[in-house]
Design a protein around this motif. Structure first.
Motif, short mmCIF file in Angstrom:
data_model
loop_
_atom_site.label_atom_id
_atom_site.label_comp_id
_atom_site.label_asym_id
_atom_site.label_seq_id
_atom_site.Cartn_x
_atom_site.Cartn_y
_atom_site.Cartn_z
N THR A 143 -6.16 -2.55 1.40
CA THR A 143 -5.88 -1.77 0.20
C THR A 143 -5.20 -0.46 0.56
OG1 THR A 143 -7.84 -2.69 -0.89
CG2 THR A 143 -6.88 -0.70 -1.85
N LEU A 144 -4.12 -0.15 -0.15
CA LEU A 144 -3.46 1.14 -0.03
C LEU A 144 -3.67 1.91 -1.33
CD1 LEU A 144 -1.56 3.23 1.29
CD2 LEU A 144 0.37 1.91 0.35
N LEU A 145 -4.37 3.05 -1.24
CA LEU A 145 -4.55 3.95 -2.38
C LEU A 145 -3.73 5.19 -2.12
CD1 LEU A 145 -8.47 3.87 -2.60
CD2 LEU A 145 -6.89 2.56 -4.01
N SER A 146 -2.96 5.64 -3.11
CA SER A 146 -2.14 6.82 -2.86
C SER A 146 -1.95 7.65 -4.12
CB SER A 146 -0.76 6.41 -2.31
OG SER A 146 -0.02 7.55 -1.94
N GLU A 147 -2.16 8.97 -3.96
CA GLU A 147 -1.78 9.92 -5.00
C GLU A 147 -0.61 10.74 -4.46
OE1 GLU A 147 -3.73 13.77 -5.93
OE2 GLU A 147 -4.23 12.79 -7.82
N VAL A 148 0.50 10.76 -5.22
CA VAL A 148 1.73 11.40 -4.76
C VAL A 148 2.03 12.60 -5.66
CG1 VAL A 148 4.16 11.04 -4.17
CG2 VAL A 148 2.54 9.12 -4.01
N GLY A 149 2.10 13.78 -5.05
CA GLY A 149 2.28 15.02 -5.80
C GLY A 149 3.74 15.34 -6.10
N HIS A 150 3.98 16.53 -6.64
CA HIS A 150 5.31 16.98 -7.07
C HIS A 150 6.32 16.95 -5.92
CE1 HIS A 150 8.56 19.61 -8.38
NE2 HIS A 150 8.09 19.53 -9.61
N GLY A 151 7.38 16.17 -6.09
CA GLY A 151 8.44 16.10 -5.10
C GLY A 151 8.06 15.38 -3.82
N ALA A 152 6.87 14.83 -3.76
CA ALA A 152 6.42 14.14 -2.55
C ALA A 152 6.95 12.70 -2.53
CB ALA A 152 4.90 14.14 -2.47
N SER A 153 6.94 12.11 -1.34
CA SER A 153 7.53 10.78 -1.18
C SER A 153 6.69 9.92 -0.24
CB SER A 153 8.95 10.90 -0.63
OG SER A 153 9.53 9.64 -0.42
N LEU A 154 6.37 8.71 -0.68
CA LEU A 154 5.69 7.72 0.14
C LEU A 154 6.59 6.50 0.30
CD1 LEU A 154 3.28 6.33 1.57
CD2 LEU A 154 2.48 5.64 -0.68
N SER A 155 6.90 6.15 1.54
CA SER A 155 7.65 4.94 1.83
C SER A 155 6.75 4.00 2.61
CB SER A 155 8.91 5.27 2.65
OG SER A 155 9.59 4.08 3.00
N SER A 156 6.46 2.83 2.03
CA SER A 156 5.56 1.86 2.65
C SER A 156 6.34 0.61 3.02
CB SER A 156 4.43 1.50 1.68
OG SER A 156 3.65 0.45 2.20
N ASN A 157 6.28 0.26 4.30
CA ASN A 157 6.97 -0.91 4.83
C ASN A 157 5.94 -1.86 5.42
OD1 ASN A 157 9.95 0.21 4.77
ND2 ASN A 157 8.68 1.82 5.68
N LEU A 158 5.90 -3.09 4.93
CA LEU A 158 4.85 -4.04 5.29
C LEU A 158 5.44 -5.28 5.95
CD1 LEU A 158 1.85 -5.10 4.99
CD2 LEU A 158 2.60 -6.06 2.80
N LEU A 159 4.83 -5.69 7.08
CA LEU A 159 5.17 -6.96 7.70
C LEU A 159 3.88 -7.74 7.92
CD1 LEU A 159 7.00 -9.01 9.11
CD2 LEU A 159 6.80 -7.64 11.20
N VAL A 160 3.78 -8.92 7.32
CA VAL A 160 2.60 -9.78 7.45
C VAL A 160 3.00 -11.05 8.17
CG1 VAL A 160 0.75 -10.99 6.27
CG2 VAL A 160 1.65 -8.87 5.31
N ASP A 161 2.28 -11.35 9.27
CA ASP A 161 2.56 -12.55 10.06
C ASP A 161 1.23 -13.03 10.65
OD1 ASP A 161 3.60 -14.58 11.57
OD2 ASP A 161 4.41 -13.26 13.14
N LEU A 162 0.44 -13.75 9.84
CA LEU A 162 -0.85 -14.22 10.31
C LEU A 162 -1.26 -15.49 9.57
CD1 LEU A 162 -2.66 -13.19 7.75
CD2 LEU A 162 -2.94 -11.13 9.10
N ASN A 163 -2.33 -16.12 10.06
CA ASN A 163 -2.88 -17.33 9.45
C ASN A 163 -4.00 -16.94 8.49
OD1 ASN A 163 -1.32 -19.18 11.02
ND2 ASN A 163 -2.69 -18.75 12.74
N GLY A 164 -4.18 -17.73 7.44
CA GLY A 164 -5.34 -17.56 6.59
C GLY A 164 -5.02 -17.12 5.17
N PHE A 165 -6.03 -16.52 4.55
CA PHE A 165 -5.93 -16.06 3.16
C PHE A 165 -6.06 -14.54 3.17
CE2 PHE A 165 -7.71 -14.76 -0.87
CZ PHE A 165 -6.93 -15.45 -1.79
#
Length: 201
Positions: A143-165
């Motif tokens: 889980t990613l929880l994020s609060e982003v304030g005035h003029g702030a920036s969040l860049s999230s880059n995800l790579l998933v490579d696994l077995n299962g659920f």
């Protein structure tokens, strides 16, 4: 024992919440007060109740890190784990974070991981999350929880490579004007694996 937190530059604080109880109230506040009006999620509640490893990363005002901070979780045997990282960026601070969850277990693991971030005015967080594993079935939620304030920036880059659920869920609150979030990702499934993403902004 593989990490040396003494190598952190001035203006960067990384410490275990449970080893430093004076920060516990602040850390709980960062999780519950900020996000209680955003989500009601039983998986996050379960993580709050059972998280055994919980760390706070705090970046002071106007600190711009040139090198990334790496958070590495490696699982080598059958287990059920609850981990939590809290990242707080002060005004005009900038960091890059590499977050890796790697399953090497030959019997499979169950994971409940929470990364909570709070970005103050004009702060910038570049996050790269890598979920991988050569082991057997990996079941869980990140889980990613994020609060982003005035003029702030969040860049999230995800790579998933696994077995299962596995599920990666994002709850983001753009709290003030000119707050920005960018979500990017690549998912590679194997065999009969099921990987999905849910996003609430």
């Amino acid at each position: 024992e593989l990490s040396d937190l003494n190598l952190m530059p001035d203006g960067v604080v990384i410490e275990s919440i449970y080893d430093n109880l004076n920060h516990l109230n602040q850390s709980v506040s960062l999780n519950s007060n900020v996000f209680s009006n955003l989500i009601t999620d039983s998986i996050v509640d379960l993580n709050t109740a059972l998280a055994g490893d919980s760390y706070l990363i705090k970046i002071e005002k106007n600190i711009h890190l040139t090198k990334p901070i790496e958070i590495l979780n490696v699982f080598s045997k059958k287990c059920s784990v609850f981990t939590r990282i809290l990242i707080e960026l002060s005004t005009n601070s900038r960091i890059k974070v590499i977050e890796t969850i790697k399953n090497n277990s030959s019997e499979g693991v169950q994971i409940n991981h929470v990364l909570a971030t709070k970005l103050a005015r004009d702060a910038e967080l570049n996050l790269f999350s890598y979920l991988s594993g050569s082991g057997l079935s990996c079941t869980g939620i990140s889980t990613l929880l994020s609060e982003v304030g005035h003029g702030a920036s969040l860049s999230s880059n995800l790579l998933v490579d696994l077995n299962g659920f596995f599920r990666r869920q994002v709850f983001a609150k753009l709290a003030e004007e000119h707050a920005n979030i960018a979500l990017k990702g690549i998912v590679l499934t194997k065999d009969k694996g099921h990987i999905d993403n849910t996003i609430t902004i």
